[in-house]
Structure formats: structure tokens, C-alpha cells
Design an enzyme around this catalytic site. Structure first.
Site, PDB file in Angstrom:
ATOM      1  N   HIS A 223      21.005 -57.732  37.344  1.00  0.00           N
ATOM      2  CA  HIS A 223      22.234 -57.161  37.885  1.00  0.00           C
ATOM      3  C   HIS A 223      21.858 -56.261  39.058  1.00  0.00           C
ATOM      4  O   HIS A 223      20.896 -55.489  38.986  1.00  0.00           O
ATOM      5  CB  HIS A 223      22.964 -56.384  36.797  1.00  0.00           C
ATOM      6  CG  HIS A 223      24.068 -55.538  37.331  1.00  0.00           C
ATOM      7  ND1 HIS A 223      25.038 -56.041  38.162  1.00  0.00           N
ATOM      8  CD2 HIS A 223      24.336 -54.207  37.182  1.00  0.00           C
ATOM      9  CE1 HIS A 223      25.860 -55.057  38.503  1.00  0.00           C
ATOM     10  NE2 HIS A 223      25.461 -53.949  37.920  1.00  0.00           N
TER      11      HIS A 223
ATOM     12  N   CYS B  72      29.263 -54.662  33.788  1.00  0.00           N
ATOM     13  CA  CYS B  72      28.294 -55.346  34.666  1.00  0.00           C
ATOM     14  C   CYS B  72      27.466 -56.389  33.917  1.00  0.00           C
ATOM     15  O   CYS B  72      26.740 -57.159  34.539  1.00  0.00           O
ATOM     16  CB  CYS B  72      27.386 -54.319  35.334  1.00  0.00           C
ATOM     17  SG  CYS B  72      28.299 -53.075  36.256  1.00  0.00           S
TER      18      CYS B  72
ATOM     19  N   ASN C 127      26.859 -52.936  44.370  1.00  0.00           N
ATOM     20  CA  ASN C 127      26.997 -53.336  42.972  1.00  0.00           C
ATOM     21  C   ASN C 127      28.377 -53.986  42.791  1.00  0.00           C
ATOM     22  O   ASN C 127      29.392 -53.297  42.870  1.00  0.00           O
ATOM     23  CB  ASN C 127      26.847 -52.083  42.097  1.00  0.00           C
ATOM     24  CG  ASN C 127      27.028 -52.361  40.615  1.00  0.00           C
ATOM     25  OD1 ASN C 127      27.513 -53.415  40.216  1.00  0.00           O
ATOM     26  ND2 ASN C 127      26.649 -51.396  39.800  1.00  0.00           N
TER      27      ASN C 127
HETATM   28  N1  COA Z   1      25.446 -38.897  49.632  1.00  0.00           N
HETATM   29  C1  COA Z   1      24.784 -37.755  49.792  1.00  0.00           C
HETATM   30  N2  COA Z   1      24.429 -36.969  48.758  1.00  0.00           N
HETATM   31  C2  COA Z   1      24.767 -37.381  47.519  1.00  0.00           C
HETATM   32  C3  COA Z   1      25.470 -38.568  47.305  1.00  0.00           C
HETATM   33  C4  COA Z   1      25.813 -39.334  48.421  1.00  0.00           C
HETATM   34  N3  COA Z   1      26.464 -40.506  48.313  1.00  0.00           N
HETATM   35  N4  COA Z   1      25.659 -38.720  45.966  1.00  0.00           N
HETATM   36  C5  COA Z   1      25.091 -37.652  45.376  1.00  0.00           C
HETATM   37  N5  COA Z   1      24.563 -36.837  46.309  1.00  0.00           N
HETATM   38  C6  COA Z   1      23.852 -35.575  46.127  1.00  0.00           C
HETATM   39  C7  COA Z   1      24.221 -34.860  44.860  1.00  0.00           C
HETATM   40  O1  COA Z   1      25.378 -34.074  45.054  1.00  0.00           O
HETATM   41  C8  COA Z   1      22.987 -34.018  44.630  1.00  0.00           C
HETATM   42  O2  COA Z   1      23.062 -32.899  45.454  1.00  0.00           O
HETATM   43  P1  COA Z   1      22.532 -31.473  44.943  1.00  0.00           P
HETATM   44  O3  COA Z   1      21.056 -31.663  44.649  1.00  0.00           O
HETATM   45  O4  COA Z   1      22.816 -30.565  46.102  1.00  0.00           O
HETATM   46  O5  COA Z   1      23.309 -31.158  43.702  1.00  0.00           O
HETATM   47  C9  COA Z   1      21.862 -34.896  45.138  1.00  0.00           C
HETATM   48  O6  COA Z   1      22.455 -35.862  46.002  1.00  0.00           O
HETATM   49  C10 COA Z   1      21.092 -35.618  44.053  1.00  0.00           C
HETATM   50  O7  COA Z   1      22.017 -36.220  43.179  1.00  0.00           O
HETATM   51  P2  COA Z   1      21.539 -37.031  41.931  1.00  0.00           P
HETATM   52  O8  COA Z   1      22.723 -37.489  41.160  1.00  0.00           O
HETATM   53  O9  COA Z   1      20.478 -36.245  41.214  1.00  0.00           O
HETATM   54  O10 COA Z   1      20.834 -38.279  42.667  1.00  0.00           O
HETATM   55  P3  COA Z   1      20.002 -39.430  42.021  1.00  0.00           P
HETATM   56  O11 COA Z   1      18.671 -39.484  42.657  1.00  0.00           O
HETATM   57  O12 COA Z   1      20.083 -39.435  40.527  1.00  0.00           O
HETATM   58  O13 COA Z   1      20.793 -40.709  42.556  1.00  0.00           O
HETATM   59  C11 COA Z   1      22.348 -42.360  41.861  1.00  0.00           C
HETATM   60  C12 COA Z   1      22.128 -40.887  42.189  1.00  0.00           C
HETATM   61  C13 COA Z   1      23.803 -42.533  41.497  1.00  0.00           C
HETATM   62  C14 COA Z   1      22.033 -43.188  43.093  1.00  0.00           C
HETATM   63  C15 COA Z   1      21.412 -42.764  40.684  1.00  0.00           C
HETATM   64  O14 COA Z   1      21.510 -41.846  39.638  1.00  0.00           O
HETATM   65  C16 COA Z   1      21.739 -44.133  40.173  1.00  0.00           C
HETATM   66  O15 COA Z   1      21.611 -45.115  40.871  1.00  0.00           O
HETATM   67  N6  COA Z   1      22.131 -44.246  38.890  1.00  0.00           N
HETATM   68  C17 COA Z   1      22.518 -45.520  38.322  1.00  0.00           C
HETATM   69  C18 COA Z   1      23.919 -45.834  38.763  1.00  0.00           C
HETATM   70  C19 COA Z   1      24.305 -47.254  38.503  1.00  0.00           C
HETATM   71  O16 COA Z   1      23.556 -48.142  38.769  1.00  0.00           O
HETATM   72  N7  COA Z   1      25.535 -47.454  37.983  1.00  0.00           N
HETATM   73  C20 COA Z   1      26.062 -48.736  37.699  1.00  0.00           C
HETATM   74  C21 COA Z   1      25.319 -49.403  36.615  1.00  0.00           C
HETATM   75  S1  COA Z   1      26.016 -50.914  36.162  1.00  0.00           S
END
Ligand code: COA
Length: 326
Positions: free
Chosen positions: A252, A112, A282
Site C-alpha cells: 500500500h 487502505c 495515498n
Molecule cells: N508541513 C509542514 N510541517 C508539518 C506538516 C506539513 N504538512 N505536517 C506536520 N508538520 C509538522 C508538525 O506540526 C510538527 O511540528 P512541531 O515539531 O513544530 O510540532 C513536525 O512537522 C513533525 O511532525 P510529526 O507528526 O512528528 O512528523 P512525522 O515525522 O511523524 O511525519 C507523518 C508525519 C504523517 C508524515 C508520519 O507520521 C506518517 O507518515 N505517518 C503514517 C501516516 C499514514 O501513512 N497514514 C495512512 C496509513 S493507511
């Protein structure tokens, strides 16, 4: 002093829109979860165009806006993690389709952060005097490497392409300073494997060979917030300017909450961070070029405006550019 200036921008997105509601028919998710955790409401998903097709369309638009002819382009860099082939590069396919017969051409991989790495690379060729005009494109069809059964990743990404034409200038403006960083010790935060080693001596034992994106979401989130703020501080200190002088920051486009936290930590109002991730998700290497083209096409950037482009992504990599619009 000669500098690299941007003389044309372009973007291209596939027509097909996939909304959060559409996604909830594929995996166990909801519009409410995706939009509150990420800010993403829809993304574009290719129904047939390849990465080089999207890149060509964005590159053509940037070239047309630059006023240059295809044969004036000396260098084409395509930043992508989703090329059509290992060989040839997307850049060579684009060179042929544009008729940019005088251009050297190669692909570059910085996930990215690809657009930033590509633009800074092109800037070095321009400043050294080796080339006058460069076309830099960030393009992705991430939909082909997503695990459509993994709701924690497939909801985040989309397909698209953004492009800039950069040229040598002896006047004011252009790239004032830039910064590139990498931290390979965090390589496993974001991965997409290539083909396994398999030959007459090795049986990899791997039956599922299609590469898929895997991610440690929370680690990536923290890395992103920290590197956005660190990169902005680095540029401001190198250029000896204050944050009040920055008109726009194009980060980004990964997650609205990442950008909001960075804005809070660095104390730059959120209104100065351009965001379009609600529309496209993204798009990895494409996102910064797409956003820049939207700001330029909307006449939001005026001569003399200072803008920061900042990227982060797999590697882990990060990088940034301070531009003065000319
Ligand atoms: N829909 C519904 N529930 C979802 C889900 C979705 N699409 N994706 C994950 N969950 C659930 C998980 O299973 C978890 O459930 P649980 O508590 O029962 O185990 C819960 O939501 C929380 O998951 P978590 O991973 O802790 O969520 P988060 O608040 O960290 O958000 C992201 C997840 C991916 C949105 C966040 O971590 C993020 O944006 N990270 C950066 C990713 C990124 O930008 N990547 C590219 C960079 S170039």
C-alpha cells in the site's frame, strides 16, 4: 486444484494534478517538508467525478483487458471508505453502468487494506465454485473527507481507482496463499466518523457534520512497518518459499519512509518494492490495484513471477496476497 487468477487489471485517476507547491498555498507546508517526510510530490484531486465514476472507469479497463463480456461477471466488490451513498453501494452503481446484469454486487470497508480484503473475499467465492469471474475495485475520493486545514493529513492523500478481474483456473499460478488481519483495539489510530446519532430523542450537539479523516500519524507509521514485515514473513512461511523468489512487492502506497523501513527490517532490497506514491499520494483502497496495473501494463511481470501484495490501514487492518503470475 482450482485457483483464482488475475486476467485483467485497470486503473483510473482524475486528470487534475495538485502539486506540493499547490498545497502550500492552502496550508502552512512546503514541497521540501512533504517530499522528504513522505516521498509524495503530487496527487490527483477530483474536480467532479465521484467514487463510483472513478471505479467504473477502472473496472471497465480491467474488464476490457480480461476479454470477458460484462454479462460474464458473477460478482462485483468495490472496496471504499468514500462511497457516493450509504445506500446503494458503489458496486451496484458500477454493475448497472457496466451492464454486468448477472453479477452480485456489494461494497466492502477495510480502509487502505480494502483491495486485499476484496480480492481475498472474491477468491473464496471462486475457489468454492459459487462464482467463476469477479471484478474487484478499490476506489476513493478521499478529497471529500480531508480536513483541508489540517496539514498533518491533507498532504498525504489523493483520489483514484484500481481494479482486477479474477477468474477460476485449473492451471498453475494465481493466488498461492493470503493473510487477513485486524486489530480493533487500535481503531482510534485512523478514523473518519459517519453521521452522529440524531433523532427525536437525541440531540447530538454536533454542528459540524461533514466527516473528516483524523490520524495518529506516528502510531500508524509504526503499525505499518511492523505489519508489512509480519505479513511478508507469514506468506513466505505458509508457501514455504524464500524471499529471493519474490520478484516484486506491491505495498500500500502511504509513505516512502514506511516502505524503506520495512525493506530494511525484512532485508529485501528496496528495488523490489514498487513505488508510485510520488505521483498519486495515498489513494487508500485504490493504491494496490493502481500499482499492479502499472506493473502489468509496463510488461514488468512475466508468467511464473511471484509477487506479494500487502496492505495496511484503518481498523487497524492489514492483509497480503502471494500471487504467481499466469
Ligand atoms: N508541513 C509542514 N510541517 C508539518 C506538516 C506539513 N504538512 N505536517 C506536520 N508538520 C509538522 C508538525 O506540526 C510538527 O511540528 P512541531 O515539531 O513544530 O510540532 C513536525 O512537522 C513533525 O511532525 P510529526 O507528526 O512528528 O512528523 P512525522 O515525522 O511523524 O511525519 C507523518 C508525519 C504523517 C508524515 C508520519 O507520521 C506518517 O507518515 N505517518 C503514517 C501516516 C499514514 O501513512 N497514514 C495512512 C496509513 S493507511
Amino acid at each position: 486444484m482450482s485457483r483464482a487468477v488475475i486476467i485483467g487489471t485497470g486503473k483510473y485517476l482524475p486528470d487534475n494534478i495538485m502539486t506540493n507547491d499547490d498545497l502550500s498555498n492552502i496550508v502552512d507546508t512546503s514541497d521540501e517538508w512533504i517530499s522528504t517526510r513522505t516521498g509524495i510530490r503530487q496527487r490527483r484531486i477530483s474536480t467532479g467525478m465521484s467514487t463510483s465514476d472513478l471505479a467504473y472507469e477502472a473496472g471497465l479497463r480491467a474488464l476490457n483487458k480480461s476479454g470477458l463480456r460484462p454479462e460474464d461477471i458473477d460478482l462485483i466488490i468495490c472496496a471504499t471508505i468514500t462511497p457516493d451513498y450509504f445506500m446503494p453501494s458503489c458496486a451496484c452503481i458500477i454493475q448497472d453502468r457496466l451492464g454486468a446484469v448477472n453479477a452480485a454486487a456489494f461494497d466492502l470497508t477495510a480502509a487502505c487494506t480494502g483491495m486485499i480484503y476484496g480480492m481475498v473475499t472474491a477468491e473464496q467465492f471462486i475457489k468454492s465454485g459459487m462464482y467463476r469471474n469477479a471484478l474487484v475495485i478499490g476506489a476513493e475520493t478521499l478529497s471529500k473527507v480531508l480536513d483541508w486545514e489540517d496539514r498533518s493529513t491533507c498532504v498525504l492523500f489523493g483520489d483514484g481507482a484500481g481494479a482486477v478481474v479474477m477468474a477460476k483456473s485449473e492451471g498453475d499460478g494465481g493466488i498461492l496463499t493470503s493473510n487477513l488481519e485486524a486489530d480493533g483495539s487500535k481503531y482510534d489510530y485512523l478514523t473518519c466518523e459517519a453521521v452522529p446519532l440524531e433523532n427525536p430523542y437525541v440531540d447530538s450537539g454536533i454542528t459540524h457534520k461533514v466527516p473528516r479523516i483524523r490520524m495518529l500519524g506516528q502510531e500508524v507509521f509504526k503499525y505499518a512497518v511492523r505489519t508489512i514485515t509480519d505479513n511478508i514473513n507469514t506468506l513466505l512461511s505458509r508457501a514455504q518459499i524464500s524471499k529471493e523468489e519474490i520478484k516484486f512487492i506491491i505495498s500500500h502506497q502511504a509513505n516512502q519512509r514506511i516502505i524503506e523501513q520495512a525493506s530494511k527490517f525484512i532485508k529485501i532490497p528496496i528495488e523490489r518494492f514498487y513505488m508510485n506514491l510520488d505521483l498519486y499520494g495515498n489513494t487508500s483502497a485504490a493504491s494496490i490495484g493502481i500499482a499492479l496495473d502499472e506493473l502489468v501494463s509496463g510488461n514488468e511481470i512475466k508468467k511464473g513471477d511471484k509477487i506479494i501484495l500487502v496492505g495496511f490501514g484503518g481498523g487497524m487492518t492489514s492483509g497480503s496476497i502471494l500471487l504467481e503470475w499466469s
